[in-house]
Structure formats: C-alpha cells, structure tokens
Design a protein around this motif. Structure first.
Motif, PDB file in Angstrom:
ATOM      1  N   ILE A  89       0.692  -1.295   0.046  1.00 10.93           N
ATOM      2  CA  ILE A  89      -0.005  -0.145   0.138  1.00 10.93           C
ATOM      3  C   ILE A  89       1.056   1.294  -0.090  1.00 10.93           C
ATOM      4  O   ILE A  89       0.589   2.224  -0.488  1.00 10.93           O
ATOM      5  CB  ILE A  89      -0.983   0.091   1.264  1.00 10.93           C
ATOM      6  CG1 ILE A  89      -1.933  -1.193   0.950  1.00 10.93           C
ATOM      7  CG2 ILE A  89      -1.843   1.397   1.551  1.00 10.93           C
ATOM      8  CD1 ILE A  89      -2.674  -1.499   2.033  1.00 10.93           C
ATOM      9  N   ASP A  90       2.073   1.178   0.514  1.00  9.33           N
ATOM     10  CA  ASP A  90       2.877   2.390   0.491  1.00  9.33           C
ATOM     11  C   ASP A  90       3.749   2.563  -0.752  1.00  9.33           C
ATOM     12  O   ASP A  90       4.734   3.314  -1.049  1.00  9.33           O
ATOM     13  CB  ASP A  90       4.273   1.995   1.617  1.00  9.33           C
ATOM     14  CG  ASP A  90       3.508   2.364   3.004  1.00  9.33           C
ATOM     15  OD1 ASP A  90       2.692   3.031   3.180  1.00  9.33           O
ATOM     16  OD2 ASP A  90       4.289   2.234   4.183  1.00  9.33           O
ATOM     17  N   CYS A  94       5.237  -4.924  -4.992  1.00 12.54           N
ATOM     18  CA  CYS A  94       3.885  -5.176  -6.017  1.00 12.54           C
ATOM     19  C   CYS A  94       3.248  -3.891  -5.946  1.00 12.54           C
ATOM     20  O   CYS A  94       2.809  -3.485  -7.064  1.00 12.54           O
ATOM     21  CB  CYS A  94       2.935  -6.279  -5.377  1.00 12.54           C
ATOM     22  SG  CYS A  94       3.938  -7.719  -4.751  1.00 12.54           S
ATOM     23  N   GLY A  95       3.438  -3.347  -5.034  1.00  8.98           N
ATOM     24  CA  GLY A  95       2.702  -1.768  -4.944  1.00  8.98           C
ATOM     25  C   GLY A  95       3.004  -0.820  -5.959  1.00  8.98           C
ATOM     26  O   GLY A  95       2.427   0.120  -6.114  1.00  8.98           O
ATOM     27  N   GLY A 100      -3.355   0.741  -9.291  1.00  5.41           N
ATOM     28  CA  GLY A 100      -4.662   1.326 -10.199  1.00  5.41           C
ATOM     29  C   GLY A 100      -4.301   2.221 -11.161  1.00  5.41           C
ATOM     30  O   GLY A 100      -4.790   2.629 -11.904  1.00  5.41           O
ATOM     31  N   GLU A 101      -2.793   2.486 -11.212  1.00  2.00           N
ATOM     32  CA  GLU A 101      -2.354   3.248 -12.366  1.00  2.00           C
ATOM     33  C   GLU A 101      -1.525   2.294 -13.414  1.00  2.00           C
ATOM     34  O   GLU A 101      -2.029   2.476 -14.558  1.00  2.00           O
ATOM     35  CB  GLU A 101      -1.218   4.324 -11.814  1.00  2.00           C
ATOM     36  CG  GLU A 101      -1.971   5.218 -11.120  1.00  2.00           C
ATOM     37  CD  GLU A 101      -1.063   5.993  -9.991  1.00  2.00           C
ATOM     38  OE1 GLU A 101       0.253   6.199 -10.544  1.00  2.00           O
ATOM     39  OE2 GLU A 101      -1.535   6.841  -9.138  1.00  2.00           O
ATOM     40  N   SER A 105      -5.671  -2.592  -8.873  1.00  2.29           N
ATOM     41  CA  SER A 105      -5.051  -2.245  -7.390  1.00  2.29           C
ATOM     42  C   SER A 105      -5.392  -3.305  -6.487  1.00  2.29           C
ATOM     43  O   SER A 105      -5.775  -4.389  -6.765  1.00  2.29           O
ATOM     44  CB  SER A 105      -5.953  -1.040  -7.060  1.00  2.29           C
ATOM     45  OG  SER A 105      -5.541  -0.592  -5.877  1.00  2.29           O
ATOM     46  N   VAL A 106      -5.122  -3.238  -5.330  1.00  2.62           N
ATOM     47  CA  VAL A 106      -5.058  -4.178  -4.065  1.00  2.62           C
ATOM     48  C   VAL A 106      -6.248  -4.721  -3.796  1.00  2.62           C
ATOM     49  O   VAL A 106      -6.441  -5.649  -2.957  1.00  2.62           O
ATOM     50  CB  VAL A 106      -4.291  -3.841  -2.923  1.00  2.62           C
ATOM     51  CG1 VAL A 106      -2.736  -3.640  -3.132  1.00  2.62           C
ATOM     52  CG2 VAL A 106      -4.719  -2.425  -2.270  1.00  2.62           C
TER      53      VAL A 106
END
Lengths: 141, 232
Positions: A89-90, A94-95, A100-101, A105-106
C-alpha cells in the motif's frame, strides 16, 4: 448350481476390477504448476489468507527482469523480500505497479492470494524441487 | 471372502495389459489365489515378469512434467475454492504464436524477444526506454569433456541490468568465479535464474550453454590419482 453361481460372481468381480482400473486412469493426474510460478507464504497463512501465487511468465511478457529485480528491489529469492500488504500500500514491491495506475489495485485480493492454504514458499518446477529429495513436496489433496 | 480374493485376482490379471510396472507389482498378488480360471489367464505373461528384479525399473530422478502449461485452476497450487483463480489467464493462451522449447515454460523467451513477438518494458512506466545492451561473449573453458561454455552478455542485458549479477553473483573479473553444475542445480551462480525462471539445466538444454566445441588437440586432463601413481 453352485458352479454356475461361482462363475457369475467371478465375472461380476472381474468387471469390478476393470472398472477399478479405468477409474484409476480417469482420475485427475497431478499436474505441475507453470514453471517459475512463485508461492509466497511468509505471512499469509498466519494472517488467515491464502498464500500468494506469483506468475513469473505473465509478468515477463510485459516487463523485463530489470524492472522488478533492479529498479523495485526484488531479491532473487523466493520469500526473501518479506513483502507485506502495508509495504504494498506504501507503493513498495508489488505496490509500485499494482496501485490502480500501471496495473489493477490491491482490492482484488483473490487474484494474488490464490494458492492452496498451507503451501510453503517455493518456486514451482525449479531444479531444487525436482531433485530426489525435493525441498518441498506437494501436499496430498 | 473367497469371492473378493477372486475379484482382486481378476482385476490384477487384467491389469497386465496396462504398463509393465503395474504387472510387476501385481504378480505376487495373483500367485496368492488358486482359482483355475484366473491362473489360466495369468500364466500367459506374468511368470516371465516374475524373474525381473525391481532394479530394472527406471528410476527417473528428475521426473517429466505431465502437463507443462496447466491452467491455473488445474495446476495443483491454485485453490479451486477461490473464484478469482478462474479469472486468471491460462499460460497456453498467452504463449500462442511464441517459439517453443522442450523445457521450462516451453517458450523460447530470448528468440521471442529477438523476433519482435514480445516487447516487454525496460522501465516501470515508460514503454519507450531502450535497454542498455552489451554484446560481449565470455568463453569459459570446462575441465570435463563437454563443450566449453560461451556466456553471451547480449541476451542477458536485453532482460537484466548489470547490477542484477555484478558483483554479488559473479565477480566481474577473469578467473574469479568458480562455477559447477552442482552449484547451478542447487540454485547458485547461473542457477539463481537458470533452473528457476529462465531455461533450466536439463539433458535437452546442455548445448545452449556448452556450445563451443573443444579444440581438435584437446585431451581430458589426467586425474591426480593417475598422475601421482609411481607405477604409471
């Protein structure tokens, strides 16, 4: 009379035997997961989630190794990156893309957390797994 | 009880038609029963099999994969109880039209890239970043009689960055790296990738690395046990 009964029962059991063998060969054969799929189960089981299955093949069609293994800092070791959802999330690991870009997204938990619970961290189809004494053996299902 | 025994025997004797290993396993069982019908069926092929010892059964240490590109729900590591697994793309769909091999993903990734069938990004967001390619072949003489190894930097730099291998895995210096096949199979040196992600060391892939034939006057080096032997 007795001999006749004996005979019919023999054929009955013979048929049973044939059916037994047919069913053995019709049973789903244990298939091997795609080469280089990584199961990551550092924390997932303990957190009550399914372990993550990372498909290398899917990602290498879209990105060269360098993007994740040099730019994003993924080590060449299954389970060696200590990835947690907080880090994702930070925007780490993988983030970096699953935000979402660049990619989805997660919120799609089940797409990554898709492994059979209890599967240990390993790389499927690796030479170490295929040795006489493999590092990890598939659990009976 | 007797009927059950006959049933097992019949099943076992019929199983002779299926692979030989099964027949060998089944043979002692069929001898246990004494029914005339079944023994008549058995006598055809089994007694000869009895003389063959288990030592003759092939012991495949590196087992062949039955379905190399199984779809995620059927591959044995994805949980079928999870609905999202059925939304994942099966590898075979993605591999359509790509050059094939007989090992790993059964896809020749380097050839696919060279043929322009793939265009994976070199940067996370910018699709136009060109990779930094270095075309330098390193020849590594091999002590054994197999052909020498040629390491091509080009296909490696197409995918990777220098820092991925140097200096942690390979010291960028001549004669500084000791590499053995056992190390590779256990996941060290080349085996950090080859055998896990990139093409694995298998009997069909040896020549991908061991590609430079030995010089015509090459002779295998004598082992120390021979050299030190005064009676040689």
């Amino acid at each position: 009379m007795g001999a006749k009964m004996e005979r019919t029962s023999v054929w009955k059991f013979a048929l049973l035997g044939v059916l037994g063998w047919v069913s053995v060969f019709l049973m789903p054969q244990p298939a091997e997961a795609e080469y280089a799929d990584v199961v990551i189960n550092n924390y997932a089981d303990a957190a009550g989630m399914r372990p993550v299955v990372f498909p290398h093949w899917y990602h290498r069609i879209r990105f060269r190794c360098k993007v994740c293994h040099a730019d994003l800092g993924f080590k060449f070791k299954a389970g060696g990156n200590k990835i947690t959802m907080a880090k994702i999330i930070d925007g780490k690991f993988c983030g970096a893309c699953h935000n979402g870009e660049v990619s989805w997204s997660v919120e799609n938990c089940g797409m990554c957390h898709s492994g059979i619970p209890g599967t240990p961290t390993h790389i499927s189809g690796s030479t170490v797994q295929r040795l006489v004494a493999p590092a990890y053996k598939a659990l009976p299902q | 009880m007797r009927n059950i025994l006959i049933g097992i025997t019949a099943a076992v004797s019929l199983s002779v038609i299926v692979p030989a290993v099964n027949a060998e396993e089944a043979a002692p069982l069929s001898l246990a029963a004494t029914t005339p019908i079944t023994s008549a069926e058995v006598t055809g092929s089994v007694p000869q099999k009895l003389n063959v010892s288990k030592a003759n059964v092939f012991n495949r240490l590196l087992k062949k994969i039955k379905d190399p590109n199984a779809a995620p729900p059927d591959d044995g590591i994805h949980d079928r109880a999870n609905d999202a697994v059925f939304a994942l793309q099966p590898p075979k769909v993605a591999y359509e039209g790509l050059p094939t091999t007989t090992f790993g993903n059964h896809v020749d990734w380097v050839k696919a890239l060279d043929d322009g069938l793939l265009n994976p990004r070199y940067d996370r967001v910018d699709p136009d970043v060109e990779p930094f390619i270095m075309d330098l072949d390193i020849v590594r003489p091999v002590k054994a009689s197999v052909p020498d190894v040629v390491f091509p930097h080009k296909p490696h730099t197409q995918w990777l960055h220098c820092s991925n291998c140097h200096p942690k895995i390979f010291i960028p210096q001549r004669l500084a790296n000791t590499i053995s096949m056992s190390a590779i199979i256990l996941g060290q040196k080349c085996g950090v990738c080859h055998g896990k992600v990139s093409f694995p060391p298998e009997t069909t892939s040896c020549k991908k690395c061991h590609s430079k034939p030995k010089p015509a006057d090459w002779k295998p080096p004598l082992s120390q046990a021979t050299v030190k032997n005064p009676w040689r």
